[in-house]
Design a protein around this motif. Structure first.
Motif, mmCIF file in Angstrom:
data_model
loop_
_atom_site.group_PDB
_atom_site.id
_atom_site.type_symbol
_atom_site.label_atom_id
_atom_site.label_comp_id
_atom_site.label_asym_id
_atom_site.label_seq_id
_atom_site.Cartn_x
_atom_site.Cartn_y
_atom_site.Cartn_z
ATOM 1 N N ASN A 72 -6.278 11.799 72.697
ATOM 2 C CA ASN A 72 -6.980 10.837 73.537
ATOM 3 C C ASN A 72 -8.319 11.379 74.002
ATOM 4 O O ASN A 72 -9.300 10.638 74.130
ATOM 5 C CB ASN A 72 -6.115 10.464 74.741
ATOM 6 C CG ASN A 72 -4.989 9.525 74.353
ATOM 7 O OD1 ASN A 72 -5.205 8.495 73.743
ATOM 8 N ND2 ASN A 72 -3.773 9.887 74.703
ATOM 9 N N ARG B 53 -6.427 7.631 63.996
ATOM 10 C CA ARG B 53 -5.569 6.492 64.360
ATOM 11 C C ARG B 53 -5.847 6.024 65.780
ATOM 12 O O ARG B 53 -5.905 4.823 66.062
ATOM 13 C CB ARG B 53 -4.105 6.852 64.187
ATOM 14 C CG ARG B 53 -3.646 6.895 62.741
ATOM 15 C CD ARG B 53 -2.182 7.272 62.588
ATOM 16 N NE ARG B 53 -1.804 7.253 61.188
ATOM 17 C CZ ARG B 53 -1.346 6.172 60.533
ATOM 18 N NH1 ARG B 53 -1.198 5.033 61.185
ATOM 19 N NH2 ARG B 53 -1.042 6.233 59.259
ATOM 20 N N ARG B 54 -6.020 6.977 66.694
ATOM 21 C CA ARG B 54 -6.271 6.590 68.083
ATOM 22 C C ARG B 54 -7.635 5.928 68.227
ATOM 23 O O ARG B 54 -7.777 4.941 68.971
ATOM 24 C CB ARG B 54 -6.188 7.825 68.988
ATOM 25 C CG ARG B 54 -6.342 7.489 70.470
ATOM 26 C CD ARG B 54 -5.248 6.545 70.930
ATOM 27 N NE ARG B 54 -5.358 6.245 72.344
ATOM 28 C CZ ARG B 54 -5.114 5.051 72.881
ATOM 29 N NH1 ARG B 54 -4.751 4.026 72.094
ATOM 30 N NH2 ARG B 54 -5.213 4.857 74.173
ATOM 31 N N GLU C 160 -7.264 2.400 67.268
ATOM 32 C CA GLU C 160 -6.637 1.587 68.317
ATOM 33 C C GLU C 160 -7.651 1.188 69.388
ATOM 34 O O GLU C 160 -7.662 0.042 69.858
ATOM 35 C CB GLU C 160 -5.481 2.355 68.944
ATOM 36 C CG GLU C 160 -4.297 2.562 68.016
ATOM 37 C CD GLU C 160 -3.264 3.532 68.581
ATOM 38 O OE1 GLU C 160 -2.228 3.714 67.929
ATOM 39 O OE2 GLU C 160 -3.507 4.112 69.663
ATOM 40 N N ASN D 35 -9.937 -1.466 68.025
ATOM 41 C CA ASN D 35 -9.268 -2.764 68.048
ATOM 42 C C ASN D 35 -9.313 -3.379 69.445
ATOM 43 O O ASN D 35 -9.515 -4.589 69.604
ATOM 44 C CB ASN D 35 -7.822 -2.600 67.581
ATOM 45 C CG ASN D 35 -7.015 -3.874 67.725
ATOM 46 O OD1 ASN D 35 -6.218 -4.005 68.640
ATOM 47 N ND2 ASN D 35 -7.214 -4.822 66.819
ATOM 48 N N ALA D 36 -9.144 -2.550 70.480
ATOM 49 C CA ALA D 36 -9.198 -3.059 71.849
ATOM 50 C C ALA D 36 -10.586 -3.602 72.185
ATOM 51 O O ALA D 36 -10.706 -4.494 73.041
ATOM 52 C CB ALA D 36 -8.819 -1.951 72.833
ATOM 53 N N PRO E 91 -1.214 0.706 60.837
ATOM 54 C CA PRO E 91 -0.941 0.306 62.218
ATOM 55 C C PRO E 91 -0.573 -1.164 62.300
ATOM 56 O O PRO E 91 -0.796 -1.935 61.353
ATOM 57 C CB PRO E 91 -2.263 0.597 62.929
ATOM 58 C CG PRO E 91 -3.290 0.525 61.851
ATOM 59 C CD PRO E 91 -2.629 1.027 60.614
ATOM 60 N N THR E 92 -0.048 -1.552 63.443
ATOM 61 C CA THR E 92 0.425 -2.931 63.605
ATOM 62 C C THR E 92 -0.676 -3.886 64.035
ATOM 63 O O THR E 92 -0.509 -5.100 63.931
ATOM 64 C CB THR E 92 1.569 -2.982 64.634
ATOM 65 O OG1 THR E 92 1.104 -2.424 65.878
ATOM 66 C CG2 THR E 92 2.768 -2.182 64.147
ATOM 67 N N TYR E 93 -1.792 -3.368 64.521
ATOM 68 C CA TYR E 93 -2.843 -4.270 64.985
ATOM 69 C C TYR E 93 -3.608 -4.850 63.803
ATOM 70 O O TYR E 93 -3.554 -4.328 62.677
ATOM 71 C CB TYR E 93 -3.793 -3.560 65.955
ATOM 72 C CG TYR E 93 -4.538 -2.383 65.370
ATOM 73 C CD1 TYR E 93 -5.655 -2.553 64.553
ATOM 74 C CD2 TYR E 93 -4.135 -1.080 65.647
ATOM 75 C CE1 TYR E 93 -6.339 -1.467 64.021
ATOM 76 C CE2 TYR E 93 -4.820 0.019 65.132
ATOM 77 C CZ TYR E 93 -5.914 -0.180 64.327
ATOM 78 O OH TYR E 93 -6.592 0.893 63.802
#
Length: 323
Positions: free
Chosen positions: A100, A160-161, A164, A167-168, A184-186
């Protein structure tokens, strides 16, 4: 068991705890070590821990007791892993200690390139807003990330992070990696080739390891394939890019921005071409440096040592003969 840390100052300038490692042996921590000092300091070491001090093949003859090497980082290019494997010595790294932390730094660079908050703050302090006499102004037209496409070169934990977070922000995400798996699922997300990432993305972020194949992965030829005005981010390894080619692309406008936490030489030379390029943000290899992440490195290193002592080593990046 003697444990020697060759360069512990930057990892722990005094705000984190060596305790988890101290419980496992006689710990000696050096702030830093030159290559010439390694043999003398580590001659009696059973375990050598290094962050950036190189451990190369010629040193092995002067390290008769070493039985394990721990890298206080994820990247392990500072160690000649094959040479240690031939001696039956495992080399263990730490992974996922600051996922993160680094991902947030990627977006700190990206958002600053898109919004130029520091430049506008400086302009206000210099009196520009007062002098203009208007309720609003901008020095650089702000950029909205929603709807743009982020390309990830490398799709490990940090990549990957970053995906994410992108995507946000409403971005589309493409990822190029050696073994595409576990999408990933998004959405929208897709695996892609490197060429597809280069040609289709407004923002490209590097998250691959430094290997002979990835050295200068981003060069004049590949920069020319990118969308004109695209933003390039590098928080992985400096030598993934040819800095002179990146500088040229920034001057020409082929690159719209470059944000990097790493450089080819660290510290960089005073005449580095990126010191005089437009739309460039450079930070001094600090994305990993939160207290949380640095304590995680020590904790995970202690676990690597403990598992090795128990005969069940983990995070071994070479393949010691006989194991």
């Amino acid at each position: 068991m003697n444990i020697v840390v060759l360069d512990g100052k930057l990892l722990n300038p005094g705000d984190v705890d060596w305790g988890p490692v101290e419980t496992l042996g006689n710990l000696k921590v050096y702030d830093n070590s030159s290559p010439e000092q390694v043999a003398g300091r580590a001659a009696e070491a059973d375990i050598i821990l290094t962050n950036k001090v190189p451990l190369r093949r010629p040193l092995l003859a002067d390290l008769p007791r070493v039985r394990m090497v721990g890298v206080l980082a994820t990247g392990y290019d500072v160690v000649d892993i094959d040479a240690f494997a031939e001696r039956g010595i495992p080399v263990c790294n730490v992974v996922a200690y600051g996922v993160n932390d680094v991902a947030q730094h990627v977006f700190a660079l990206l958002l600053e390139l898109c919004r130029r908050t520091s430049a506008h703050t400086d302009s206000i302090r210099s009196g520009q807003w007062t002098a203009r006499g208007e309720w609003c102004y901008w020095l650089h037209t702000p950029v909205c990330l929603e709807g743009q496409t982020l390309g990830l070169v490398g799709f490990g934990n940090i990549g990957r992070r970053v995906g994410e977070l992108a995507n946000a922000f409403g971005m589309n995400v493409l990822a190029s990696c050696r073994t595409p798996k576990h999408p990933p699922t998004y959405a929208p997300f897709a695996f892609a080739t490197l060429d597809q990432v280069l040609t289709r993305c407004e923002v490209i972020s590097l998250h691959c390891p430094l290997t002979p194949e990835t050295r200068e992965l981003i060069n004049r030829k590949r920069l020319a394939k990118m969308k004109r005005g695209a933003i390039l981010l590098n928080t992985a390894r400096g030598p993934l890019v040819n800095e002179a080619d990146v500088a040229e692309a920034l001057h020409s406008g082929q690159l719209g921005g470059y944000g990097a936490d790493v450089m080819v030489s660290e510290p960089p030379a005073a005449d580095n071409p990126l010191f005089h390029t437009p739309n460039t943000l450079l930070t001094p290899h600090m994305a990993w440096a939160t207290v949380r992440a640095r304590q995680n490195i020590i904790n995970l290193t202690a676990e690597n040592i403990r598992r090795w002592q128990n005969g069940t080593p983990v995070n071994v990046v070479n393949a010691p003969l006989g194991q």
